[in-house]
Enzyme design. Structure first.
Site, PDB file in Angstrom:
ATOM      1  N   SER A   1       0.824  -1.218   0.000  1.00  0.00           N
ATOM      2  CA  SER A   1       0.000   0.000   0.000  1.00  0.00           C
ATOM      3  C   SER A   1       0.856   1.266   0.000  1.00  0.00           C
ATOM      4  CB  SER A   1      -0.922   0.005   1.217  1.00  0.00           C
ATOM      5  OG  SER A   1      -1.687  -1.178   1.253  1.00  0.00           O
TER       6      SER A   1
HETATM    7  N1  SAM Z   1      -0.205  -4.374   4.080  1.00  0.00           N
HETATM    8  C1  SAM Z   1       0.405  -5.059   2.965  1.00  0.00           C
HETATM    9  C2  SAM Z   1       1.840  -4.633   2.778  1.00  0.00           C
HETATM   10  O1  SAM Z   1       2.363  -3.883   3.603  1.00  0.00           O
HETATM   11  O2  SAM Z   1       2.447  -5.088   1.792  1.00  0.00           O
HETATM   12  C3  SAM Z   1      -0.379  -4.867   1.690  1.00  0.00           C
HETATM   13  C4  SAM Z   1      -1.660  -5.592   1.694  1.00  0.00           C
HETATM   14  S1  SAM Z   1      -2.372  -5.742   0.100  1.00  0.00           S
HETATM   15  C5  SAM Z   1      -3.001  -4.145  -0.202  1.00  0.00           C
HETATM   16  C6  SAM Z   1      -3.801  -6.691   0.523  1.00  0.00           C
HETATM   17  C7  SAM Z   1      -3.512  -8.130   0.840  1.00  0.00           C
HETATM   18  O3  SAM Z   1      -4.701  -8.732   1.358  1.00  0.00           O
HETATM   19  C8  SAM Z   1      -3.113  -8.973  -0.362  1.00  0.00           C
HETATM   20  O4  SAM Z   1      -1.869  -9.564  -0.146  1.00  0.00           O
HETATM   21  C9  SAM Z   1      -4.227 -10.005  -0.479  1.00  0.00           C
HETATM   22  O5  SAM Z   1      -3.792 -11.254  -0.963  1.00  0.00           O
HETATM   23  C10 SAM Z   1      -4.703 -10.099   0.947  1.00  0.00           C
HETATM   24  N2  SAM Z   1      -6.046 -10.626   1.149  1.00  0.00           N
HETATM   25  C11 SAM Z   1      -7.181 -10.398   0.437  1.00  0.00           C
HETATM   26  N3  SAM Z   1      -8.210 -11.081   0.971  1.00  0.00           N
HETATM   27  C12 SAM Z   1      -7.728 -11.737   2.072  1.00  0.00           C
HETATM   28  C13 SAM Z   1      -8.305 -12.597   3.054  1.00  0.00           C
HETATM   29  N4  SAM Z   1      -9.596 -12.936   3.051  1.00  0.00           N
HETATM   30  N5  SAM Z   1      -7.507 -13.073   4.021  1.00  0.00           N
HETATM   31  C14 SAM Z   1      -6.187 -12.769   4.068  1.00  0.00           C
HETATM   32  N6  SAM Z   1      -5.583 -11.967   3.159  1.00  0.00           N
HETATM   33  C15 SAM Z   1      -6.351 -11.448   2.181  1.00  0.00           C
END
Ligand code: SAM
Length: 204
Positions: A52
């Site tokens: 993000s």
């Molecule tokens: N905070 C992270 C970083 O610092 O890199 C970025 C997060 S990214 C915007 C969103 C993440 O949420 C993705 O890696 C995606 O695979 C994960 N995601 C989506 N749905 C999810 C779920 N139900 N449970 C766990 N992870 C999930």
């Protein structure tokens, strides 16, 4: 990044700024994108996911009013960058990622950087993570269509949850507080996250 992107936009929590000063963001980005590590935008990390924008990460951490003794559940480990920031500030971080490949890379990175207060789990975070509940703070780094009730149930009394709620394309960051009388909800900024996919999230 700290002066122009964060302080200038109202990030003043010293614990958050200090953690951001310590964690090398370039370590969480693939070598070909490293020169862009401190730009004011999300970057791709594989599996169609992103690390993000620094400002939005800082906003979520600040809104959560983190304390050193907190136990935190993070949904969406992604690159592990926000996980590392949390690990600098709080006692324990439990982070769930649905893509096993991302979880494994993040696990190795965080271990190489010396974080020992982090547990990364592969699974559907919309259902929370029962084995370590309740949590003082829950941070959701992907967009939810509504507040997942499993997460509300796993929030401790006095706990805070920060999550983007809205459509697949546009959301509002929401702060939820749980106390003895129930739940209070407050809208923060507009934002645009990748979707939270799962039983209490969007369909794949
Ligand atoms: N905070 C992270 C970083 O610092 O890199 C970025 C997060 S990214 C915007 C969103 C993440 O949420 C993705 O890696 C995606 O695979 C994960 N995601 C989506 N749905 C999810 C779920 N139900 N449970 C766990 N992870 C999930």
């Amino acid at each position: 990044m700290v002066e122009r992107q964060l302080k200038a936009r109202g990030i003043f929590d010293e614990r958050v700024l200090s953690a951001i000063g310590k964690v090398p963001r370039e370590e969480f980005i693939s070598p070909e994108l490293r020169e862009h590590a401190y730009e004011d935008r999300p970057l791709t990390i594989g599996c169609c996911q992103t690390i993000s924008q620094p400002y939005i990460v800082a906003s979520m951490l600040q809104a959560a009013q983190l304390r050193s003794e907190d136990r935190v559940l993070e949904l969406g480990t992604g690159s592990g960058y926000q996980t590392a920031l949390l690990a600098e500030i709080v006692a324990n971080v439990f982070s769930i990622e649905r893509h096993p490949e991302l979880a494994e890379v993040a696990r190795q990175r965080l271990s190489r950087l010396g974080y020992t207060n982090v547990e990364i789990v592969v699974g559907d975070g919309t259902l929370g993570y029962h084995p370590r509940a309740p949590y003082d703070v829950i941070l959701v780094s992907a967009a939810a269509p509504q507040v997942p009730q499993s997460l509300v149930a796993q929030l401790a009394t006095g706990g805070r949850m920060v999550l983007p709620v809205g459509s697949r394309d546009l959301q509002e960051l929401v702060l939820i507080r749980k106390d003895e009388t129930g739940i209070r909800q407050m809208r923060l900024d507009g934002c645009a996250f990748v979707p939270l996919i799962g039983e209490e999230g969007f369909r794949e």
